[in-house]
Structure formats: C-alpha cells, structure tokens
Scaffold this active site. Structure first.
Site, PDB file in Angstrom:
ATOM      1  N   GLY A  11       0.843  -1.210   0.000  1.00  0.00           N
ATOM      2  CA  GLY A  11       0.000   0.000   0.000  1.00  0.00           C
ATOM      3  C   GLY A  11       0.868   1.246   0.000  1.00  0.00           C
ATOM      4  O   GLY A  11       1.558   1.535   0.973  1.00  0.00           O
ATOM      5  N   TYR A  14      -1.420   7.455   1.430  1.00  0.00           N
ATOM      6  CA  TYR A  14      -1.110   8.567   2.336  1.00  0.00           C
ATOM      7  C   TYR A  14      -0.452   8.092   3.628  1.00  0.00           C
ATOM      8  O   TYR A  14       0.244   8.856   4.275  1.00  0.00           O
ATOM      9  CB  TYR A  14      -2.378   9.363   2.647  1.00  0.00           C
ATOM     10  CG  TYR A  14      -2.775  10.259   1.509  1.00  0.00           C
ATOM     11  CD1 TYR A  14      -2.217  11.528   1.375  1.00  0.00           C
ATOM     12  CD2 TYR A  14      -3.678   9.832   0.538  1.00  0.00           C
ATOM     13  CE1 TYR A  14      -2.556  12.360   0.322  1.00  0.00           C
ATOM     14  CE2 TYR A  14      -4.021  10.659  -0.525  1.00  0.00           C
ATOM     15  CZ  TYR A  14      -3.459  11.923  -0.625  1.00  0.00           C
ATOM     16  OH  TYR A  14      -3.785  12.739  -1.669  1.00  0.00           O
ATOM     17  N   THR A  96     -15.148   2.536   4.725  1.00  0.00           N
ATOM     18  CA  THR A  96     -16.425   2.092   5.283  1.00  0.00           C
ATOM     19  C   THR A  96     -17.160   1.266   4.227  1.00  0.00           C
ATOM     20  O   THR A  96     -17.144   1.588   3.042  1.00  0.00           O
ATOM     21  CB  THR A  96     -17.251   3.329   5.679  1.00  0.00           C
ATOM     22  OG1 THR A  96     -16.453   4.125   6.553  1.00  0.00           O
ATOM     23  CG2 THR A  96     -18.527   2.932   6.390  1.00  0.00           C
ATOM     24  N   SER A 133      -2.708  -0.200   8.745  1.00  0.00           N
ATOM     25  CA  SER A 133      -4.012   0.417   8.469  1.00  0.00           C
ATOM     26  C   SER A 133      -4.814   0.457   9.766  1.00  0.00           C
ATOM     27  O   SER A 133      -4.622  -0.368  10.649  1.00  0.00           O
ATOM     28  CB  SER A 133      -4.799  -0.426   7.465  1.00  0.00           C
ATOM     29  OG  SER A 133      -4.005  -0.837   6.395  1.00  0.00           O
ATOM     30  N   GLU A 163      -0.940   3.941  12.999  1.00  0.00           N
ATOM     31  CA  GLU A 163      -0.251   5.176  12.631  1.00  0.00           C
ATOM     32  C   GLU A 163      -1.022   6.369  13.184  1.00  0.00           C
ATOM     33  O   GLU A 163      -2.217   6.456  13.036  1.00  0.00           O
ATOM     34  CB  GLU A 163      -0.152   5.250  11.102  1.00  0.00           C
ATOM     35  CG  GLU A 163       0.701   6.373  10.625  1.00  0.00           C
ATOM     36  CD  GLU A 163       2.000   6.436  11.400  1.00  0.00           C
ATOM     37  OE1 GLU A 163       2.827   5.539  11.268  1.00  0.00           O
ATOM     38  OE2 GLU A 163       2.177   7.396  12.188  1.00  0.00           O
ATOM     39  N   LEU A 165       0.062   9.634  12.491  1.00  0.00           N
ATOM     40  CA  LEU A 165       0.432  10.863  11.783  1.00  0.00           C
ATOM     41  C   LEU A 165      -0.810  11.596  11.297  1.00  0.00           C
ATOM     42  O   LEU A 165      -1.825  10.975  10.974  1.00  0.00           O
ATOM     43  CB  LEU A 165       1.342  10.544  10.593  1.00  0.00           C
ATOM     44  CG  LEU A 165       0.776   9.799   9.383  1.00  0.00           C
ATOM     45  CD1 LEU A 165       0.038  10.719   8.413  1.00  0.00           C
ATOM     46  CD2 LEU A 165       1.889   9.101   8.660  1.00  0.00           C
ATOM     47  N   LYS A 222      -6.239   3.081  18.655  1.00  0.00           N
ATOM     48  CA  LYS A 222      -6.262   3.900  17.440  1.00  0.00           C
ATOM     49  C   LYS A 222      -7.667   4.464  17.209  1.00  0.00           C
ATOM     50  O   LYS A 222      -7.832   5.667  16.946  1.00  0.00           O
ATOM     51  CB  LYS A 222      -5.807   3.047  16.259  1.00  0.00           C
ATOM     52  CG  LYS A 222      -6.028   3.661  14.910  1.00  0.00           C
ATOM     53  CD  LYS A 222      -5.110   4.830  14.632  1.00  0.00           C
ATOM     54  CE  LYS A 222      -5.516   5.486  13.348  1.00  0.00           C
ATOM     55  NZ  LYS A 222      -4.511   6.272  12.719  1.00  0.00           N
ATOM     56  N   GLY A 273     -16.541  21.854   9.890  1.00  0.00           N
ATOM     57  CA  GLY A 273     -16.713  20.421  10.143  1.00  0.00           C
ATOM     58  C   GLY A 273     -15.438  19.677   9.824  1.00  0.00           C
ATOM     59  O   GLY A 273     -14.692  20.063   8.940  1.00  0.00           O
ATOM     60  N   CYS A 278      -9.972   9.429   8.283  1.00  0.00           N
ATOM     61  CA  CYS A 278      -9.962   8.645   9.526  1.00  0.00           C
ATOM     62  C   CYS A 278     -11.123   8.901  10.465  1.00  0.00           C
ATOM     63  O   CYS A 278     -11.749   7.961  10.945  1.00  0.00           O
ATOM     64  CB  CYS A 278      -8.665   8.913  10.292  1.00  0.00           C
ATOM     65  SG  CYS A 278      -7.260   8.114   9.538  1.00  0.00           S
TER      66      CYS A 278
END
Ligand code: UDX
Ligand code: UDX
Ligand code: ADP
Length: 464
Positions: A11, A14, A96, A133, A163, A165, A222, A273, A278
């Site tokens: 992957g 980003y 999702t 992920s 992650e 970040l 997470k 908003g 994430c």
C-alpha cells in the site's frame, strides 16, 4: 533475536508512502520496498522529478529524494517484495462498507483479507506481519487465521502498529512522534516480534516513547484516539452554534477553556466540520463494534459526534443560502479550498464536498480554487456522492487555477480550507471584482474579519 534488514510495505498511499519513506531515511541499513497494485501510483512515486510524487506533504519530496534508490524502492512486484522481507507492513485502504451487513458503518476488510491471503501464498520463510491500516478491533485474529490456515507452514507473528500521523504534518509527526504504539502477543514469540519492531523505531525515537501493549488494546487505542480528537471538534462546533445565537465568541470561549491544563489548547478550532479519511470512518467503526456487542448507549454516545459534524456542514451551507436572501439559484459562489485541511492534496470526506452538494441542490454555480487539488479529483468527489449526474456536476462546478478569477463576479466567497495563502490575498482587488453586497463565509475563521469589513465585505465566521 530477529534483526530486521528488509521491510515490505503493501500500500503506497497517504499512510504507507510517508511512513516507509521516513523509516528508510532513518534506517539506511534496512531495505524498504513499498508495493502497490496501482501501477500509475507506483510510477508517480518513481518519477524522476521528485516533486511529482502522488502524495503532497511538506518535506516529503526531500525525504524521498534522499532515500529513493539507496534503500527505498517502489514496485508493483508485490509477491517478490513480500518474499524478500522479514517484516511486512499492511497499509492498504479500509474504507467504510458500501454494501451488505454493516453498510455505511463497518470497515470493508476485503483488501486486508486479500493481502493476508497473498502473504500466506508467497511466503517461504518466517515473517512478522504488521497491521498499519486502522482496523476494527480483533482484525489481527482474522489475519492470523488466514495466515495459519492457508500458508506454507512457515511462522507468522501478527503485530498491531497503528499510525498516528496527521496529514499535512506527516513528516514531522513521523520524525518526532508523541508516541509509537506496538501491540503483540504476550508469549515469547510475540514478544520477540514486538522487540524486532521496537528496534526499528529505536533508530530515531527515544525508547520511552515506544509503548507496547497487547494486540487488542493497540487496535482499540487507534479508534479511541481518533474518536476523542473528533469529539473535541464536534464539541466546540456545537458551542459555535450557541455562540452565534448569543453574544459569545467561540474563539474567546476556546481560549478560555483551553488554558485549563486538564482541557488543553489543541483541537479546539471551530470549523465548517472535520473531514479526512480517519475520523468519520473510525467513529463509525467504534459505533458498529459497540452495537454488535449490544452496547446501545455506548454506540449512541459516539454516534452523536458524527451527527453533530453532519449538522455543522449542513448548517454552514444553509446559512449561505439564508444570507443571500434565501436563494442562491443561478448565483456564483467561490470556494477557497477543497482539501479537508491545509497542506495536503487529500480530499477524502472534506467538508467542502458536502457544502458544495447542498448548494448545488439549491442550484448555485460554484467555482473552486484549491492550491493543491486537481479538478478531476473535485469532480470525482462529487460524482461519488451520486446526488446528480456527472454532467450536472460539471455544469454546476468549475475549477479555477487562479483565486482572483475564482472570486470574480461572485455573490459570495466560502472559505472551506485553512490554506495560509488565503490570508494574504489582495482582498481589495477581490472585493472590487465581486457583485455587491460582497459576502464572505469564513468556515475556518482564518481571515482578518475587521480588515475585510473595513474594505466593505459582509463577513460571517463560525461561532461569532
Ligand atoms: C469541578 C471542576 O473540576 C472545577 O473546575 C469546577 O470549579 C467545579 O467542578 P469538582 O466537582 O470539585 O470540580 O471536582 P473534579 O475533580 O472536577 O471531579 C468531579 C467528579 O469527577 C468527581 O466525582 C471525580 O471523582 C470525577 N472524576 C474526575 C472521574 O471520575 N475521573 C476523572 O478522571 C476525573
Ligand atoms: C487524524 C489524526 O489527527 C491522526 O492522529 C490520525 O492518524 C489520522 O486522523 P488527519 O485526519 O490527517 O489526522 O488530520 P487532523 O489534523 O486530525 O484533522 C482532521 C480534521 O479535523 C480536518 O478536517 C481539520 O480541519 C479538522 N479540525 C482539526 C478542526 O476542524 N478543528 C481542529 O481544531 C482540528
Ligand atoms: P491510506 O490513507 O490508508 O494510506 P490510500 O487509499 O491512500 O489509504 O492507500 C492505500 C493503497 O493500498 C492504495 O494505493 C491501493 O492501491 C493499495 N492497495 C490496496 N489493496 C492492495 C493489495 N492487495 N496489494 C497492493 N496494494 C494494495
């Protein structure tokens, strides 16, 4: 003890791209290969002009320029990279679900499962598999099950290493993280795998900032971290609406509460908003998991964060309509910003998409300027909603490469992203080119409202 000399990351998005580029920069003795099915994406990562890499992040091109070809490689040969590595990071998308059970709520794990099956099929030596992920709690169990039941009899250890970040500050966050979290099994093999990953990070991160937990705590942390951060934004946004009805000012309220050390000053910026790949996804996940255990109150509590965020985006759009004499039909509205935050070209779940959708329903015409987002991405975001045909989206929205052109002849400007460059525009020149009364809806509270009012603009901020 396992000493890692070769890492593969599945992957090149980003998360995977910046994370592994920084690992390669900080660990010249480790060969890092990032693989992806998407050939165009890999080609862009390999572009001779390092400014053409597919992820825009301040400082990332420099990191890639330093490590690429030395110990950082981008490839589409997934099998080979897996087989060569002692440690395999899974950093594929987990959107999702858009169909079936859990539609709109649970995470779609089909890409994770495909990865696990591929790793099992090609591995001929023992490997440590690292979930990078964001995943629902207990995904590691599914990954482990697939690896053990379909593999060639080699040993796999599965770790969770979420992650943290944030986009726009990815390189800084990776070089200097508040903490690194690693979850693994309590047994000796699990602990040995944890130690191997600790040793990788310890090349540049102080040991006390590397936290180790069991796999489930790591996976859950997470989701909870993102839910807490998003909750702070929905909380201050809820107060922004109350401020607009009273004579309170949300910036003043945020400053007043943020100086309480128990509350703290960060993530208190009222806005149009929150967006990003994430927050919404992870909260929906948390809600879905809670419901699946029958925890209705827990699920409802966290779901309210999303409900508030949807309300904030819609409220912003409807305020524009109301303020333009209850009709925007045929009126030009300029959008400054389309990305979900500044310093990124990522638009996933950006508030701008939903605000545009509402205004298009009211038959507005929109012209967008964003310094880093390409027009095809803007149309793809609108088409993805499925509210109207791609033709109608093209009719209603145009994209400009010049902010002054985007604002010319507009009835109103909506600021959707907090790009720094917006602050220092020649606002007199923009005012002169607009229809009057010239209105600005500052969805990020970044502009100098006093100065704009002195020029003649009618300005509305959030929560003031
Ligand atoms: C609170 C505010 O902290 C204070 O600023 C305000 O002026 C008055 O209200 P108080 O109610 O005296 O102060 O005590 P606080 O320490 O805030 O605790 C309130 C309740 O929350 C207590 O029952 C405490 O046990 C509980 N609590 C607090 C927790 O359950 N967990 C925590 O982490 C903190
Ligand atoms: C987030 C988490 O911060 C990160 O730790 C996790 O790994 C991934 O998700 P990201 O989505 O990249 O990172 O950006 P973030 O800075 O958290 O901003 C998310 C959204 O909230 C943006 O749309 C931003 O504009 C908005 N936001 C943030 C506010 O509206 N107000 C704030 O005070 C802070
Ligand atoms: P994130 O923000 O989580 O990094 P992205 O969508 O930016 O998400 O990146 C995920 C990447 O993973 C995409 O480039 C996608 O092509 C890649 N990917 C998904 N499944 C696989 C797979 N089985 N093998 C290789 N790459 C994959």
């Amino acid at each position: 003890m396992t000493k890692i000399t070769s890492i593969c990351c599945i992957g090149a998005g980003y998360v995977g791209g910046p994370t592994m580029a920084v690992v390669a920069k900080q660990c010249p003795h480790i060969k890092v290969t990032i693989v992806d099915l998407n050939e165009a994406r890999i080609a862009a990562w390999n572009d001779v002009d390092v400014n053409n890499i597919p992820v825009y992040e301040p400082g990332l091109s420099e990191v890639v320029a330093e490590a690429r070809g030395r110990n950082l490689f981008f490839s589409t040969d997934v099998d080979r990279a897996i087989e060569e590595a002692e440690m395999v990071f899974i950093s594929v998308n987990t959107p999702t679900k858009t169909y079936g059970a859990g539609k709109g709520m649970g995470a779609d794990l089909k890409w994770i499962e495909l990865c696990a099956r591929q790793i099992a099929r090609v591995s001929k030596t023992d490997k440590i598999i690292v979930e990078k992920s964001t995943l629902p709690v207990r995904t590691a169990e599914a990954v482990r099950d697939i690896l053990h039941n379909t593999g060639n009899g080699v040993n796999f250890q599965v770790l969770s290493n979420p992650e943290f970040l944030a986009e726009g500050t990815a390189v800084d966050d990776l070089l200097n993280p508040d903490r690194v979290l690693i979850g693994g099994d309590a047994n000796p093999e699990g602990q040995e795998a944890v130690q191997a990953l600790v040793d990788v990070y310890a090349n540049w991160i102080p040991r006390e900032r590397i936290l180790t937990t069991n796999v489930w705590s790591s996976e859950l942390s997470k989701l909870v971290a993102n839910a807490y951060l998003a909750q702070r934004i929905s909380s201050i946004n809820s107060i922004s609406e109350l401020c607009e009805k009273t004579e309170a000012n949300v910036n003043e309220v945020a400053r007043a509460i943020g100086t309480d050390s128990r509350i703290g000053p960060k993530f208190l910026k009222a806005s149009v908003g929150f967006g990003g790949s994430c927050f919404q996804k992870d909260i929906l996940n948390l809600v879905y998991i809670s419901r699946s255990f029958g925890l209705q109150e827990v699920a409802d509590y966290w779901e309210q964060v999303i409900i508030m965020n949807d309300h904030q985006k819609k409220r912003f759009a409807l305020n524009i309509v109301k303020d333009l004499y209850n009709t925007v039909s045929g009126k030009k509205i300029a959008f400054l910003g389309w990305a979900f935050k500044k310093d990124t070209n990522d638009t996933r779940e950006s508030a701008a998409i939903y605000v545009a959708d509402e205004l298009l329903n009211e038959q507005a015409t929109i012209q967008v300027y964003d310094p880093k987002v390409e027009d095809k991405q803007i149309y793809a975001d609108l088409d993805y909603l499925g509210t109207r045909s791609p033709d109608l989206n093209k009719k209603g929205v145009t994209v400009s490469e010049d902010p002054y052109a985007a604002c010319a002849d507009a009835h109103a400007i909506a600021v959707l992203t907090e790009w720094d460059e917006f602050i220092d525009y020649d606002w007199q020149r923009i005012y002169d080119g607009m229809l009057k009364p010239a209105k600005i809806f500052d969805g990020r509270n970044i502009l100098d409202h006093k100065k704009l009012r002195a020029i003649g603009f009618k300005v509305s901020g959030i929560g003031m």
